[in-house]
Design a protein around this motif. Sequence first.
Motif, PDB file in Angstrom:
ATOM      1  N   PRO A   1      26.116  35.034   6.186  1.00 14.70           N
ATOM      2  CA  PRO A   1      26.234  33.626   5.794  1.00 14.70           C
ATOM      3  C   PRO A   1      24.891  33.032   5.383  1.00 14.70           C
ATOM      4  CG  PRO A   1      26.318  33.850   8.182  1.00 14.70           C
ATOM      5  CD  PRO A   1      26.351  35.244   7.631  1.00 14.70           C
ATOM      6  N   ASP A   2      24.897  32.287   4.293  1.00 15.64           N
ATOM      7  CA  ASP A   2      23.665  31.627   3.851  1.00 15.64           C
ATOM      8  C   ASP A   2      23.962  30.210   3.362  1.00 15.64           C
ATOM      9  OD1 ASP A   2      25.018  32.226   1.563  1.00 15.64           O
ATOM     10  OD2 ASP A   2      23.367  33.229   0.537  1.00 15.64           O
ATOM     11  N   ILE A   3      25.146  29.700   3.677  1.00 16.60           N
ATOM     12  CA  ILE A   3      25.556  28.358   3.264  1.00 16.60           C
ATOM     13  C   ILE A   3      25.338  27.381   4.413  1.00 16.60           C
ATOM     14  CG2 ILE A   3      27.434  26.931   2.372  1.00 16.60           C
ATOM     15  CD1 ILE A   3      26.520  29.129   0.481  1.00 16.60           C
ATOM     16  N   VAL A   4      24.621  26.304   4.143  1.00 16.22           N
ATOM     17  CA  VAL A   4      24.367  25.296   5.176  1.00 16.22           C
ATOM     18  C   VAL A   4      25.173  24.022   4.931  1.00 16.22           C
ATOM     19  CG1 VAL A   4      22.052  26.160   5.676  1.00 16.22           C
ATOM     20  CG2 VAL A   4      22.355  24.404   3.918  1.00 16.22           C
ATOM     21  N   TRP A   5      25.829  23.935   3.779  1.00 18.90           N
ATOM     22  CA  TRP A   5      26.594  22.719   3.443  1.00 18.90           C
ATOM     23  C   TRP A   5      27.592  23.031   2.354  1.00 18.90           C
ATOM     24  CZ3 TRP A   5      27.295  19.892  -1.031  1.00 18.90           C
ATOM     25  CH2 TRP A   5      27.815  18.589  -0.885  1.00 18.90           C
ATOM     26  N   ASP A   6      28.787  22.454   2.467  1.00 21.78           N
ATOM     27  CA  ASP A   6      29.757  22.573   1.377  1.00 21.78           C
ATOM     28  C   ASP A   6      30.615  21.316   1.343  1.00 21.78           C
ATOM     29  OD1 ASP A   6      32.516  23.046   2.726  1.00 21.78           O
ATOM     30  OD2 ASP A   6      31.195  24.451   3.758  1.00 21.78           O
ATOM     31  N   SER A   7      31.329  21.139   0.234  1.00 29.68           N
ATOM     32  CA  SER A   7      32.139  19.948   0.060  1.00 29.68           C
ATOM     33  C   SER A   7      33.301  20.249  -0.859  1.00 29.68           C
ATOM     34  CB  SER A   7      31.292  18.814  -0.539  1.00 29.68           C
ATOM     35  OG  SER A   7      32.103  17.706  -0.880  1.00 29.68           O
ATOM     36  N   TYR A   8      34.409  19.543  -0.637  1.00 32.80           N
ATOM     37  CA  TYR A   8      35.557  19.661  -1.520  1.00 32.80           C
ATOM     38  C   TYR A   8      35.566  18.556  -2.573  1.00 32.80           C
ATOM     39  CZ  TYR A   8      37.522  23.056   1.738  1.00 32.80           C
ATOM     40  OH  TYR A   8      37.721  24.157   2.518  1.00 32.80           O
ATOM     41  N   SER A   9      34.611  17.656  -2.479  1.00 32.41           N
ATOM     42  CA  SER A   9      34.550  16.530  -3.399  1.00 32.41           C
ATOM     43  C   SER A   9      33.501  16.800  -4.471  1.00 32.41           C
ATOM     44  CB  SER A   9      34.188  15.243  -2.641  1.00 32.41           C
ATOM     45  OG  SER A   9      34.081  14.149  -3.522  1.00 32.41           O
ATOM     46  N   ALA A  10      33.939  16.834  -5.712  1.00 30.67           N
ATOM     47  CA  ALA A  10      33.016  17.095  -6.821  1.00 30.67           C
ATOM     48  C   ALA A  10      33.311  16.139  -7.970  1.00 30.67           C
ATOM     49  CB  ALA A  10      33.143  18.537  -7.303  1.00 30.67           C
ATOM     50  N   GLY A  11      32.292  15.884  -8.749  1.00 31.95           N
ATOM     51  CA  GLY A  11      32.462  15.064  -9.939  1.00 31.95           C
ATOM     52  C   GLY A  11      32.187  15.879 -11.186  1.00 31.95           C
ATOM     53  N   TYR A  12      32.929  15.624 -12.228  1.00 29.40           N
ATOM     54  CA  TYR A  12      32.777  16.360 -13.475  1.00 29.40           C
ATOM     55  C   TYR A  12      32.636  15.373 -14.630  1.00 29.40           C
ATOM     56  CZ  TYR A  12      34.828  20.059 -10.604  1.00 29.40           C
ATOM     57  OH  TYR A  12      35.094  20.954  -9.592  1.00 29.40           O
ATOM     58  N   ARG A  13      31.937  15.810 -15.662  1.00 32.35           N
ATOM     59  CA  ARG A  13      31.837  14.994 -16.867  1.00 32.35           C
ATOM     60  C   ARG A  13      32.475  15.757 -18.026  1.00 32.35           C
ATOM     61  NH1 ARG A  13      26.656  11.478 -17.815  1.00 32.35           N
ATOM     62  NH2 ARG A  13      27.751  10.515 -16.058  1.00 32.35           N
ATOM     63  N   LEU A  14      33.428  15.119 -18.639  1.00 30.39           N
ATOM     64  CA  LEU A  14      34.109  15.688 -19.795  1.00 30.39           C
ATOM     65  C   LEU A  14      33.544  15.041 -21.049  1.00 30.39           C
ATOM     66  CD1 LEU A  14      36.415  17.151 -21.355  1.00 30.39           C
ATOM     67  CD2 LEU A  14      37.885  15.196 -20.749  1.00 30.39           C
ATOM     68  N   PHE A  15      33.031  15.868 -21.942  1.00 30.47           N
ATOM     69  CA  PHE A  15      32.510  15.393 -23.225  1.00 30.47           C
ATOM     70  C   PHE A  15      33.513  15.730 -24.323  1.00 30.47           C
ATOM     71  CE2 PHE A  15      28.725  15.922 -20.660  1.00 30.47           C
ATOM     72  CZ  PHE A  15      27.923  14.849 -21.031  1.00 30.47           C
ATOM     73  N   VAL A  16      33.809  14.762 -25.155  1.00 24.84           N
ATOM     74  CA  VAL A  16      34.692  14.962 -26.301  1.00 24.84           C
ATOM     75  C   VAL A  16      33.879  14.675 -27.556  1.00 24.84           C
ATOM     76  CG1 VAL A  16      36.820  14.265 -27.442  1.00 24.84           C
ATOM     77  CG2 VAL A  16      36.691  14.262 -24.936  1.00 24.84           C
ATOM     78  N   PHE A  17      33.836  15.658 -28.463  1.00 24.65           N
ATOM     79  CA  PHE A  17      32.993  15.575 -29.652  1.00 24.65           C
ATOM     80  C   PHE A  17      33.847  15.515 -30.918  1.00 24.65           C
ATOM     81  CE2 PHE A  17      30.693  17.860 -26.389  1.00 24.65           C
ATOM     82  CZ  PHE A  17      29.416  17.305 -26.411  1.00 24.65           C
ATOM     83  N   ASP A  18      33.539  14.559 -31.771  1.00 21.39           N
ATOM     84  CA  ASP A  18      34.125  14.521 -33.112  1.00 21.39           C
ATOM     85  C   ASP A  18      33.209  15.219 -34.110  1.00 21.39           C
ATOM     86  OD1 ASP A  18      36.599  13.302 -32.859  1.00 21.39           O
ATOM     87  OD2 ASP A  18      35.706  11.316 -32.727  1.00 21.39           O
TER      88      ASP A  18
ATOM     89  N   ASP B   1      30.090  11.542 -29.814  1.00 17.68           N
ATOM     90  CA  ASP B   1      30.806  12.022 -28.644  1.00 17.68           C
ATOM     91  C   ASP B   1      31.166  10.877 -27.700  1.00 17.68           C
ATOM     92  OD1 ASP B   1      28.674  11.985 -26.226  1.00 17.68           O
ATOM     93  OD2 ASP B   1      27.647  12.544 -28.076  1.00 17.68           O
ATOM     94  N   THR B   2      32.147  11.154 -26.851  1.00 14.35           N
ATOM     95  CA  THR B   2      32.581  10.240 -25.800  1.00 14.35           C
ATOM     96  C   THR B   2      32.601  11.022 -24.498  1.00 14.35           C
ATOM     97  OG1 THR B   2      33.999   9.102 -27.395  1.00 14.35           O
ATOM     98  CG2 THR B   2      34.389   8.648 -25.074  1.00 14.35           C
ATOM     99  N   ALA B   3      32.226  10.379 -23.391  1.00 11.37           N
ATOM    100  CA  ALA B   3      32.179  11.057 -22.100  1.00 11.37           C
ATOM    101  C   ALA B   3      33.083  10.358 -21.091  1.00 11.37           C
ATOM    102  CB  ALA B   3      30.743  11.110 -21.582  1.00 11.37           C
ATOM    103  N   PHE B   4      33.703  11.170 -20.230  1.00 13.31           N
ATOM    104  CA  PHE B   4      34.551  10.664 -19.154  1.00 13.31           C
ATOM    105  C   PHE B   4      34.124  11.345 -17.854  1.00 13.31           C
ATOM    106  CE2 PHE B   4      36.941  10.750 -23.086  1.00 13.31           C
ATOM    107  CZ  PHE B   4      37.547   9.505 -23.146  1.00 13.31           C
TER     108      PHE B   4
END
Length: 203
Positions: free
Chosen positions: A9-26, A31-34
């Motif tokens: 084991p080498d993990i000292v922290w983990d989480s199930y909560s993550a944020g993502y950025r979606l980029f949409v390009f014309d 571009d637009t980001a969400f």
Amino acid sequence: MYAIERSGPDIVWDSYSAGYRLFVFDGVENDTAFDLFECQMSEVEPSARALTGDEKLWSIALLVDDCNSNRRLVWLSGGDYNKAPADEREWRMRAEMQDRYLRHRARKKRTLTLPDGSRVARLLDCPRFGSAAIALTAPATELSLSRSTGAALRDWNHQYQLRHEFEPAPKEWIDQGYELRARVQEEAGATVEVRPDFDTWVQ
């Protein structure tokens, strides 16, 4: 890609909560980001397809805050389409976005062009036919390459054929391929984007 086996084991922290950025390009510089929260990657990609219908180029990045609360991005699918690729990995990320978009247009029986109206020319090595090739979503004659460039492509391919079947492609050969890509791009003009796809499987 490479893998490292972990025996302890080498993990000292983990989480199930993550944020993502979606980029949409014309297209470049358009571009637009969400930002998407309380979800996993398995949910984000279907959301991107539902949002865009694959009618636009898109990419996904993980949102990461550093110790100074500065927000950073870790690209997970595709990349920054506004940035000109600087290395093999960035070209592959760009190719992933373009191919996804073009496959959708092919299914809809639409003209195989990018959002800015340009076509993709893939610079390949073709051992089956013993010659270098440029795969284009239109007749190759539209590239109007000079005789000297055509000869350089044939010589470049011949160098690859001289190697042993299981021998990695020499770095000099790959570097020359990128130089030829720039040369073909200059001759082809702005209506075509020349992509170095020879790097995706020769090593």
